[in-house]
Design a protein around this motif. Sequence first.
Motif, PDB file in Angstrom:
ATOM      1  N   ARG A 207      74.468  40.584 -10.191  1.00 53.65           N
ATOM      2  CA  ARG A 207      75.371  40.359 -11.320  1.00 53.65           C
ATOM      3  C   ARG A 207      74.890  39.181 -12.162  1.00 53.65           C
ATOM      4  NH1 ARG A 207      81.451  39.582 -10.470  1.00 53.65           N
ATOM      5  NH2 ARG A 207      81.387  40.091 -12.688  1.00 53.65           N
ATOM      6  N   ALA A 208      74.444  38.129 -11.485  1.00 52.26           N
ATOM      7  CA  ALA A 208      73.930  36.966 -12.214  1.00 52.26           C
ATOM      8  C   ALA A 208      72.666  37.339 -12.987  1.00 52.26           C
ATOM      9  CB  ALA A 208      73.649  35.822 -11.245  1.00 52.26           C
ATOM     10  N   ALA A 209      71.804  38.163 -12.390  1.00 57.26           N
ATOM     11  CA  ALA A 209      70.587  38.590 -13.081  1.00 57.26           C
ATOM     12  C   ALA A 209      70.920  39.425 -14.311  1.00 57.26           C
ATOM     13  CB  ALA A 209      69.707  39.392 -12.120  1.00 57.26           C
ATOM     14  N   ARG A 210      71.923  40.257 -14.201  1.00 62.58           N
ATOM     15  CA  ARG A 210      72.302  41.095 -15.339  1.00 62.58           C
ATOM     16  C   ARG A 210      72.819  40.255 -16.499  1.00 62.58           C
ATOM     17  NH1 ARG A 210      76.870  45.942 -15.283  1.00 62.58           N
ATOM     18  NH2 ARG A 210      76.528  46.617 -17.459  1.00 62.58           N
ATOM     19  N   SER A 211      73.504  39.163 -16.193  1.00 61.74           N
ATOM     20  CA  SER A 211      74.058  38.306 -17.249  1.00 61.74           C
ATOM     21  C   SER A 211      73.053  37.280 -17.757  1.00 61.74           C
ATOM     22  CB  SER A 211      75.307  37.575 -16.730  1.00 61.74           C
ATOM     23  OG  SER A 211      76.303  38.488 -16.336  1.00 61.74           O
ATOM     24  N   GLY A 212      72.016  36.973 -16.969  1.00 58.13           N
ATOM     25  CA  GLY A 212      71.069  35.935 -17.348  1.00 58.13           C
ATOM     26  C   GLY A 212      69.876  36.490 -18.113  1.00 58.13           C
ATOM     27  N   GLU A 213      69.083  35.550 -18.586  1.00 60.95           N
ATOM     28  CA  GLU A 213      67.872  35.915 -19.333  1.00 60.95           C
ATOM     29  C   GLU A 213      66.738  34.988 -18.913  1.00 60.95           C
ATOM     30  OE1 GLU A 213      68.782  35.578 -23.441  1.00 60.95           O
ATOM     31  OE2 GLU A 213      70.075  37.351 -23.513  1.00 60.95           O
ATOM     32  N   GLY A 214      65.513  35.440 -19.107  1.00 59.55           N
ATOM     33  CA  GLY A 214      64.344  34.601 -18.893  1.00 59.55           C
ATOM     34  C   GLY A 214      64.245  34.061 -17.485  1.00 59.55           C
ATOM     35  N   PRO A 215      63.943  32.767 -17.344  1.00 60.34           N
ATOM     36  CA  PRO A 215      63.768  32.162 -16.019  1.00 60.34           C
ATOM     37  C   PRO A 215      65.017  32.279 -15.131  1.00 60.34           C
ATOM     38  CG  PRO A 215      62.941  30.711 -17.737  1.00 60.34           C
ATOM     39  CD  PRO A 215      63.657  31.813 -18.427  1.00 60.34           C
TER      40      PRO A 215
ATOM     41  N   LEU B 157      61.519  31.343   7.102  1.00 60.20           N
ATOM     42  CA  LEU B 157      61.403  32.185   5.914  1.00 60.20           C
ATOM     43  C   LEU B 157      62.688  32.172   5.089  1.00 60.20           C
ATOM     44  CD1 LEU B 157      59.454  35.285   7.307  1.00 60.20           C
ATOM     45  CD2 LEU B 157      58.581  33.434   5.856  1.00 60.20           C
ATOM     46  N   GLU B 158      63.835  32.205   5.754  1.00 62.12           N
ATOM     47  CA  GLU B 158      65.109  32.152   5.038  1.00 62.12           C
ATOM     48  C   GLU B 158      65.213  30.868   4.215  1.00 62.12           C
ATOM     49  OE1 GLU B 158      67.619  34.128   4.562  1.00 62.12           O
ATOM     50  OE2 GLU B 158      68.044  35.393   6.295  1.00 62.12           O
ATOM     51  N   MET B 159      64.820  29.758   4.822  1.00 63.90           N
ATOM     52  CA  MET B 159      64.946  28.480   4.116  1.00 63.90           C
ATOM     53  C   MET B 159      63.913  28.340   3.003  1.00 63.90           C
ATOM     54  SD  MET B 159      66.040  25.749   7.086  1.00 63.90           S
ATOM     55  CE  MET B 159      64.732  26.160   8.236  1.00 63.90           C
ATOM     56  N   CYS B 160      62.876  29.172   3.036  1.00 68.66           N
ATOM     57  CA  CYS B 160      61.887  29.148   1.957  1.00 68.66           C
ATOM     58  C   CYS B 160      62.341  29.938   0.733  1.00 68.66           C
ATOM     59  CB  CYS B 160      60.552  29.705   2.451  1.00 68.66           C
ATOM     60  SG  CYS B 160      59.661  28.609   3.567  1.00 68.66           S
ATOM     61  N   VAL B 161      63.310  30.835   0.902  1.00 73.06           N
ATOM     62  CA  VAL B 161      63.750  31.663  -0.218  1.00 73.06           C
ATOM     63  C   VAL B 161      64.274  30.817  -1.379  1.00 73.06           C
ATOM     64  CG1 VAL B 161      65.428  33.402  -0.966  1.00 73.06           C
ATOM     65  CG2 VAL B 161      64.145  33.723   1.153  1.00 73.06           C
ATOM     66  N   PRO B 162      65.202  29.872  -1.162  1.00 69.45           N
ATOM     67  CA  PRO B 162      65.651  29.056  -2.299  1.00 69.45           C
ATOM     68  C   PRO B 162      64.532  28.242  -2.935  1.00 69.45           C
ATOM     69  CG  PRO B 162      67.202  28.879  -0.478  1.00 69.45           C
ATOM     70  CD  PRO B 162      65.994  29.571   0.049  1.00 69.45           C
ATOM     71  N   LEU B 163      63.613  27.740  -2.122  1.00 73.09           N
ATOM     72  CA  LEU B 163      62.505  26.960  -2.671  1.00 73.09           C
ATOM     73  C   LEU B 163      61.650  27.809  -3.590  1.00 73.09           C
ATOM     74  CD1 LEU B 163      61.426  25.061   0.579  1.00 73.09           C
ATOM     75  CD2 LEU B 163      63.007  24.297  -1.195  1.00 73.09           C
ATOM     76  N   PHE B 164      61.398  29.049  -3.196  1.00 69.26           N
ATOM     77  CA  PHE B 164      60.616  29.961  -4.026  1.00 69.26           C
ATOM     78  C   PHE B 164      61.409  30.419  -5.249  1.00 69.26           C
ATOM     79  CE2 PHE B 164      59.858  34.521  -4.934  1.00 69.26           C
ATOM     80  CZ  PHE B 164      58.622  34.398  -5.543  1.00 69.26           C
ATOM     81  N   ALA B 165      62.665  30.782  -5.038  1.00 71.69           N
ATOM     82  CA  ALA B 165      63.466  31.338  -6.131  1.00 71.69           C
ATOM     83  C   ALA B 165      63.673  30.332  -7.253  1.00 71.69           C
ATOM     84  CB  ALA B 165      64.806  31.824  -5.598  1.00 71.69           C
ATOM     85  N   GLU B 166      63.812  29.052  -6.908  1.00 72.81           N
ATOM     86  CA  GLU B 166      64.155  28.048  -7.914  1.00 72.81           C
ATOM     87  C   GLU B 166      62.967  27.183  -8.328  1.00 72.81           C
ATOM     88  OE1 GLU B 166      67.828  26.020  -7.641  1.00 72.81           O
ATOM     89  OE2 GLU B 166      68.791  27.540  -6.393  1.00 72.81           O
ATOM     90  N   LYS B 167      61.756  27.635  -8.058  1.00 73.42           N
ATOM     91  CA  LYS B 167      60.595  26.790  -8.389  1.00 73.42           C
ATOM     92  C   LYS B 167      60.372  26.675  -9.896  1.00 73.42           C
ATOM     93  CE  LYS B 167      57.101  30.463  -7.795  1.00 73.42           C
ATOM     94  NZ  LYS B 167      56.379  30.322  -9.085  1.00 73.42           N
ATOM     95  N   ASP B 168      60.857  27.631 -10.659  1.00 78.04           N
ATOM     96  CA  ASP B 168      60.693  27.574 -12.118  1.00 78.04           C
ATOM     97  C   ASP B 168      62.004  27.322 -12.857  1.00 78.04           C
ATOM     98  OD1 ASP B 168      57.920  28.186 -11.948  1.00 78.04           O
ATOM     99  OD2 ASP B 168      58.422  30.315 -11.688  1.00 78.04           O
TER     100      ASP B 168
ATOM    101  N   GLN C 246      66.130  25.823 -11.998  1.00 73.23           N
ATOM    102  CA  GLN C 246      67.132  25.345 -11.060  1.00 73.23           C
ATOM    103  C   GLN C 246      68.494  25.919 -11.419  1.00 73.23           C
ATOM    104  OE1 GLN C 246      67.152  21.087 -10.749  1.00 73.23           O
ATOM    105  NE2 GLN C 246      64.981  20.936 -10.269  1.00 73.23           N
ATOM    106  N   THR C 247      69.177  26.434 -10.415  1.00 74.80           N
ATOM    107  CA  THR C 247      70.528  26.917 -10.650  1.00 74.80           C
ATOM    108  C   THR C 247      71.463  25.749 -10.965  1.00 74.80           C
ATOM    109  OG1 THR C 247      70.918  26.876  -8.267  1.00 74.80           O
ATOM    110  CG2 THR C 247      70.287  28.987  -9.251  1.00 74.80           C
ATOM    111  N   ALA C 248      72.570  26.060 -11.610  1.00 79.12           N
ATOM    112  CA  ALA C 248      73.446  25.005 -12.148  1.00 79.12           C
ATOM    113  C   ALA C 248      74.519  24.583 -11.147  1.00 79.12           C
ATOM    114  CB  ALA C 248      74.097  25.502 -13.447  1.00 79.12           C
ATOM    115  N   TRP C 249      74.102  24.270  -9.922  1.00 79.76           N
ATOM    116  CA  TRP C 249      75.071  23.781  -8.939  1.00 79.76           C
ATOM    117  C   TRP C 249      75.632  22.431  -9.380  1.00 79.76           C
ATOM    118  CZ3 TRP C 249      73.221  19.184  -7.038  1.00 79.76           C
ATOM    119  CH2 TRP C 249      71.843  19.005  -7.061  1.00 79.76           C
ATOM    120  N   HIS C 250      76.853  22.137  -8.935  1.00 80.72           N
ATOM    121  CA  HIS C 250      77.576  20.950  -9.384  1.00 80.72           C
ATOM    122  C   HIS C 250      77.599  19.904  -8.262  1.00 80.72           C
ATOM    123  CE1 HIS C 250      80.837  18.441 -10.887  1.00 80.72           C
ATOM    124  NE2 HIS C 250      80.795  19.094 -12.030  1.00 80.72           N
ATOM    125  N   PRO C 251      77.025  18.712  -8.464  1.00 80.87           N
ATOM    126  CA  PRO C 251      76.929  17.721  -7.376  1.00 80.87           C
ATOM    127  C   PRO C 251      78.273  17.370  -6.748  1.00 80.87           C
ATOM    128  CG  PRO C 251      75.558  17.061  -9.226  1.00 80.87           C
ATOM    129  CD  PRO C 251      76.350  18.246  -9.691  1.00 80.87           C
TER     130      PRO C 251
END
Length: 412
Positions: A149-157, A197-208, A210-215
Amino acid sequence: MTPSSTPPASPPGPPQYARPLRRLTARGRGEAHRIATPLELFFDLCFVVAIAQAGAELVHAVAEGHPGEGILNYAMIFFAIWWAWMNFTWFASAYDNDDVLYRIVTLVQIAGVLVLAAGVSTAFEDHDFLAVWLGYAIMRLALCVQWLRAARSGEGPERTTALRYTGGVLLCQVGWLGLLVLPEGGRPWVFLVMAVLEMCVPLFAEKDHQTAWHPHHIAERYGLFTIIVLGETIAVATVAVKTGIDEHDALDDLLPIAVGGLLIIFAAWWIYFVVPIHGHLRSNRQAFLWGYGHYVVFASAAAIGAGLEVTVEQTVGKAHLSTLSASAAVTLPTALYLLAVWALHARHYKVGLAQQLVLPVTALLVICCTFLGEWAVLAAGLVATLAVATGTALTARAASRARAARASGASV
């Protein structure tokens, strides 16, 4: 409107409802007043059900003299629970739009963890991980729906990041089938490889991108889950002590364990929340290390409750292990918790060597308490309480010196 004026009151009438289906777009990191939602709190409570099941099975394994096997199974199952919780938490921080479909998919994830919880005893006793795998698969596939759903609403990176998450989660889920098809001796290696491998998924997915998580929101969510886990620990210990008193009339023997356990849990809460950690979460690198490290925080906090139950059972003669082993079931996870909280939280805000050494030294002293026999838990509780008092005194002393220095500088 002047800065000091107040906005006009909303006119009376029925509340305004948003459309039931909305685009799943990213939220902002600078969003004001971001707090945990009722759905997130409900999500946490349901996940603690699975943690309670894992803790109960750990108690049985240790009490029956199989601590190594019990700890390994506990680590594997707790990882599945924690990782699914963590992935939802960070996704929700970035994308929660609270529409009907988002709520339904989140409830499906909750159903998944309940399926996993139902399979915990079978995994421990019969080494059958089918229900655990199925529950985990339900949670992960539901998360993939959210990312699509997020991919459908997002664009580019942003769209690329969402699709990377989806692909990574699906591939890892296939890899977890190794727990079902490989021989029992190979399962620990499957767990180790797949966890990495599971813990590497976020590192790979967000290398280009960063998702907009809120501190602030992330810090609050982790804090709330810590409170819930500590609350579950108190509940487990209380029931164990009550059962021991009712069935064995062992109040005198159990009172030191009850008091010591309560002091440990109170100190665990105090130490975790003594500093506001959100200011440290400024980048993905800092946040990922902090977030991943909470596997140890959550697992050790829950294990403290299991250890207290083991100690109670050993005291009333229901557990087949020595006093030293029963004491270690409490002191070792307590020391691990203290070190993890120091590494993730405290060391970033402590000033001077004395403040930095409080928690590491406390962890060492708690381990030493293991050798005090039936007084081990009470001694560990007193040591943890002393650590809180020492840390508070050192912080107050540093603050007083800082105020005096500022006053001296102002008078010059």
